[in-house]
Scaffold this active site. Structure first.
Site, PDB file in Angstrom:
ATOM      1  CG  HIS A  36      -1.999   0.543   0.721  1.00  0.00           C
ATOM      2  ND1 HIS A  36      -1.994   2.318   1.506  1.00  0.00           N
ATOM      3  CD2 HIS A  36      -3.446   0.462   0.840  1.00  0.00           C
ATOM      4  CE1 HIS A  36      -3.233   2.705   1.028  1.00  0.00           C
ATOM      5  NE2 HIS A  36      -3.900   2.017   0.785  1.00  0.00           N
ATOM      6  CG  ASP A  91      -8.642  -4.751  -3.494  1.00  0.00           C
ATOM      7  OD1 ASP A  91      -9.989  -4.159  -2.863  1.00  0.00           O
ATOM      8  OD2 ASP A  91      -7.435  -3.592  -3.788  1.00  0.00           O
TER       9      ASP A  91
HETATM   10  C1  SDX Z   1      -6.595   0.183  -3.229  1.00  0.00           C
HETATM   11  O1  SDX Z   1      -4.227   4.414  -2.457  1.00  0.00           O
HETATM   12  C2  SDX Z   1      -5.436   4.340  -1.750  1.00  0.00           C
HETATM   13  O2  SDX Z   1      -5.694   4.275  -0.230  1.00  0.00           O
HETATM   14  C3  SDX Z   1      -6.075   2.447  -2.496  1.00  0.00           C
HETATM   15  C4  SDX Z   1      -6.996   1.421  -1.197  1.00  0.00           C
HETATM   16  C5  SDX Z   1      -7.997   2.410  -1.528  1.00  0.00           C
HETATM   17  O3  SDX Z   1      -9.002   2.626  -0.451  1.00  0.00           O
HETATM   18  O4  SDX Z   1      -8.582   3.328  -1.973  1.00  0.00           O
HETATM   19  O5  SDX Z   1      -6.632   1.491  -0.630  1.00  0.00           O
HETATM   20  C6  SDX Z   1      -6.958   0.068  -2.105  1.00  0.00           C
HETATM   21  O6  SDX Z   1      -5.439   0.220  -4.169  1.00  0.00           O
HETATM   22  C7  SDX Z   1      -5.744  -1.570  -2.235  1.00  0.00           C
HETATM   23  C8  SDX Z   1      -4.078  -1.594  -3.205  1.00  0.00           C
HETATM   24  C9  SDX Z   1      -4.485  -2.413  -4.187  1.00  0.00           C
HETATM   25  N1  SDX Z   1      -3.376  -3.143  -5.274  1.00  0.00           N
HETATM   26  C10 SDX Z   1      -3.061  -4.095  -4.873  1.00  0.00           C
HETATM   27  O7  SDX Z   1      -3.171  -5.064  -3.966  1.00  0.00           O
HETATM   28  C11 SDX Z   1      -1.808  -5.106  -6.243  1.00  0.00           C
HETATM   29  C12 SDX Z   1      -0.146  -5.461  -5.561  1.00  0.00           C
HETATM   30  N2  SDX Z   1      -0.276  -4.003  -4.943  1.00  0.00           N
HETATM   31  C13 SDX Z   1       0.829  -3.310  -5.643  1.00  0.00           C
HETATM   32  O8  SDX Z   1       0.728  -2.875  -7.080  1.00  0.00           O
HETATM   33  C14 SDX Z   1       1.328  -1.839  -4.406  1.00  0.00           C
HETATM   34  O9  SDX Z   1       1.561  -2.314  -3.568  1.00  0.00           O
HETATM   35  C15 SDX Z   1       0.645  -0.580  -4.366  1.00  0.00           C
HETATM   36  C16 SDX Z   1       0.361  -0.239  -6.153  1.00  0.00           C
HETATM   37  C17 SDX Z   1      -0.353  -1.335  -3.398  1.00  0.00           C
HETATM   38  C18 SDX Z   1       1.190   0.992  -4.318  1.00  0.00           C
HETATM   39  O10 SDX Z   1       2.454   0.991  -4.765  1.00  0.00           O
HETATM   40  P1  SDX Z   1       3.599   2.052  -4.676  1.00  0.00           P
HETATM   41  O11 SDX Z   1       3.555   2.959  -3.246  1.00  0.00           O
HETATM   42  O12 SDX Z   1       4.088   2.462  -5.602  1.00  0.00           O
HETATM   43  O13 SDX Z   1       4.719   0.954  -4.020  1.00  0.00           O
HETATM   44  P2  SDX Z   1       5.792   0.585  -5.439  1.00  0.00           P
HETATM   45  O14 SDX Z   1       5.063  -0.544  -6.518  1.00  0.00           O
HETATM   46  O15 SDX Z   1       6.793   1.191  -5.289  1.00  0.00           O
HETATM   47  O16 SDX Z   1       6.631  -0.996  -4.077  1.00  0.00           O
HETATM   48  C19 SDX Z   1       7.188  -0.724  -3.183  1.00  0.00           C
HETATM   49  C20 SDX Z   1       8.549  -2.158  -2.926  1.00  0.00           C
HETATM   50  C21 SDX Z   1       8.782  -2.300  -4.186  1.00  0.00           C
HETATM   51  O17 SDX Z   1      10.338  -3.110  -4.055  1.00  0.00           O
HETATM   52  P3  SDX Z   1      11.394  -2.526  -4.762  1.00  0.00           P
HETATM   53  O18 SDX Z   1      10.895  -1.905  -6.064  1.00  0.00           O
HETATM   54  O19 SDX Z   1      11.673  -1.127  -4.448  1.00  0.00           O
HETATM   55  O20 SDX Z   1      12.376  -3.038  -4.300  1.00  0.00           O
HETATM   56  O21 SDX Z   1       7.206  -2.977  -2.640  1.00  0.00           O
HETATM   57  C22 SDX Z   1       7.330  -3.716  -4.156  1.00  0.00           C
HETATM   58  C23 SDX Z   1       7.883  -3.211  -5.341  1.00  0.00           C
HETATM   59  O22 SDX Z   1       7.854  -4.218  -6.161  1.00  0.00           O
HETATM   60  N3  SDX Z   1       6.047  -4.557  -3.861  1.00  0.00           N
HETATM   61  C24 SDX Z   1       5.688  -5.847  -4.280  1.00  0.00           C
HETATM   62  C25 SDX Z   1       3.987  -5.769  -3.898  1.00  0.00           C
HETATM   63  N4  SDX Z   1       3.752  -4.002  -3.777  1.00  0.00           N
HETATM   64  C26 SDX Z   1       5.249  -3.674  -3.315  1.00  0.00           C
HETATM   65  N5  SDX Z   1       6.415  -6.946  -4.493  1.00  0.00           N
HETATM   66  C27 SDX Z   1       5.283  -7.952  -4.203  1.00  0.00           C
HETATM   67  N6  SDX Z   1       4.080  -7.782  -4.469  1.00  0.00           N
HETATM   68  C28 SDX Z   1       3.561  -7.200  -4.009  1.00  0.00           C
HETATM   69  N7  SDX Z   1       2.333  -6.562  -3.943  1.00  0.00           N
END
Ligand code: SDX
Length: 429
Positions: free
Chosen positions: A306, A363
């Site tokens: 998140h 989710d």
């Molecule tokens: C919602 O914003 C809100 O409030 C949203 C929400 C709402 O109520 O409106 O809460 C609802 O959208 C929940 C999120 C649902 N999405 C997912 O579950 C999809 C999987 N998660 C992601 O793609 C990601 O974690 C996000 C989109 C939720 C957040 O993205 P960020 O803040 O841009 O974080 P990031 O992608 O930069 O990740 C940071 C690190 C990265 O690794 P590094 O490059 O630092 O090595 O964490 C890793 C990412 O690769 N990472 C994950 C991961 N999520 C982040 N690695 C594996 N699995 C994951 N799910």
């Protein structure tokens, strides 16, 4: 003395005001940065950008706190209804009995959609995802209310709000009925908001349908938990579209489209599809965690991570408890719940997830509970849209009422393309 932030750039010092929120969050007000320095801020993904001030929802992502209008989400989930919480978000206070009754009556009497809209549904292929039907139909609603579309008229907006909340629920249920080839079921005024939705989803004309009060309670809780989350992608979209003075239907329709993506609300469907895949592969959660850590694979653990929460999402904790309770009450053993719990445990003890503070988000368990309620997988993100509606409306309304958001939303960019280039005639290319 008012706090100021000093910025040194190109050998000169500039001072910018510091804004402090009611929970002591600090922001540097850079609204005059370009005027004073010629520079702009650069923040792709807006991770450090406050686009507005807002009095609707407070999140402390480090401590896992979420409050609507100051009230903890745990209390609202336990004690409130979705209709009452919607009122709270949109109008800023818990309604009195009279206010609540008035709001309920308006929702009840604005639930039908124009009969001619039923023909629109026939145009979609039966394979159409209900989210594309929902966003198009919501946009189309504006065709029926030309006299209520002025976003700066309080009178028109107040008349429109209950219509938006009530009719989108009807469209959501109709989109499901059409996708399974059943006739639509009209709203019933004797039923409350959630019961009416369930009735429109699951009743058929050929036999009576009793709405289960436990299912109504669970649905109320789920919708409350989704009702707002400050400046998330879909809400920011609704604000941005609304800032052009596009009407409420158009703005909400854009929010629905933003929510559909699997990185946002679409993750609830993606989570269950991922769990089904793990189930088909023999339930090996370690393999899924290993794949999610592999930087060369495109696979992520859906429902994990998140932008704001760097601890357990409080909504996920509540949904997990409700899911356990509902399934044990229904005496159902869902193998996907077991896989989800083992997946969570494995991920939370893995250094990759620990170092990055990746926890289950809203989710992760919500799809499993919709599954237990009998709601089909392709409707999960529609359910999220229904829940998020009051949040979108509250933010859209707040934006139009606030003086600091009166300008159109329009980010700048750092241009990295060609500098001035000659036009080359086609024969010479
Ligand atoms: C919602 O914003 C809100 O409030 C949203 C929400 C709402 O109520 O409106 O809460 C609802 O959208 C929940 C999120 C649902 N999405 C997912 O579950 C999809 C999987 N998660 C992601 O793609 C990601 O974690 C996000 C989109 C939720 C957040 O993205 P960020 O803040 O841009 O974080 P990031 O992608 O930069 O990740 C940071 C690190 C990265 O690794 P590094 O490059 O630092 O090595 O964490 C890793 C990412 O690769 N990472 C994950 C991961 N999520 C982040 N690695 C594996 N699995 C994951 N799910």
């Amino acid at each position: 003395m008012d706090e100021k932030a000093e910025l040194k750039v190109a050998g000169k010092s500039y001072f910018f005001p510091v804004i402090t929120g009611s929970e002591n969050e600090k922001a540097v007000d850079f609204s005059k940065l370009r005027d004073q320095t010629g520079y702009i801020t650069y923040d792709p993904g807006y991770g450090n950008t406050g686009a507005c001030s807002s009095a609707i929802t407070f999140i402390d992502g480090e401590k896992g706190i979420l409050r609507y209008r100051g009230i903890p989400i745990e209390d609202l989930a336990e004690k409130s209804t979705f209709v009452e919480t919607s009122y709270l978000l949109i109008y800023g206070h818990l309604p009195t009995k009279v206010e609540l009754e008035d709001f309920r009556t308006k929702l009840t009497y604005h639930s039908m959609i124009h009969e001619s809209m039923l023909r629109f549904f026939d145009g979609y292929p039966s394979s159409a995802h209900p989210m594309c039907i929902l966003s198009s139909m919501v946009s189309s609603l504006s065709a029926y209310y030309p006299e209520l579309l002025d976003p700066v008229s309080d009178e028109q907006v107040d008349a429109l709000v209950p219509r938006v909340l009530s009719k989108i629920r009807t469209i959501a249920a109709y989109s499901y009925k059409k996708s399974i080839g059943q006739p639509v079921i009209y709203p019933v005024n004797a039923l409350n908001y959630c019961a009416n939705f369930l009735h429109m989803m699951f009743a058929v004309p050929s036999e009576p349908y009793e709405v289960d009060p436990d299912v109504v309670d669970t649905l109320n809780t789920l919708l409350i938990l989704h009702a707002d989350h400050e400046q998330n992608c879909s809400t920011s979209t609704v604000r941005l579209v609304g800032s052009s003075h596009a009407n409420l239907f158009a703005s909400v329709s854009a929010g629905i489209s933003a929510l559909w993506g699997p990185r946002h609300g679409g993750a609830n469907q993606a989570v269950v599809e991922m769990l089904e895949q793990i189930h088909r592969n023999g339930g090996d959660v370690k393999a899924a965690v290993t794949a999610a850590k592999d930087r060369d694979s495109k696979f992520l653990l859906m429902g994990f991570g998140h932008r704001v929460y760097k601890s357990y999402d409080p909504r996920a904790a509540i949904i997990r408890r409700h899911c356990d309770r509902l399934l044990s009450k229904q005496k159902v053993k869902d193998p996907l719940l077991d896989i989800a719990k083992r997946l969570e445990e494995t991920a939370l003890s893995d250094p990759y997830f620990k170092e990055r503070n990746l926890y289950p988000n809203v989710d992760f368990y919500s799809g499993l509970i919709y599954r237990a309620l009998g709601i089909p997988t392709n409707m999960y993100t529609v359910m999220f849209s229904l829940g998020r509606l009051p949040g979108w409306i509250a933010h859209w309304r707040e934006m139009h009422q606030s003086s600091d958001s009166s300008r159109i939303g329009r980010p700048r960019q750092v241009y990295t393309g060609e500098t001035i280039s000659p036009y080359v005639p086609i024969e010479a290319r």
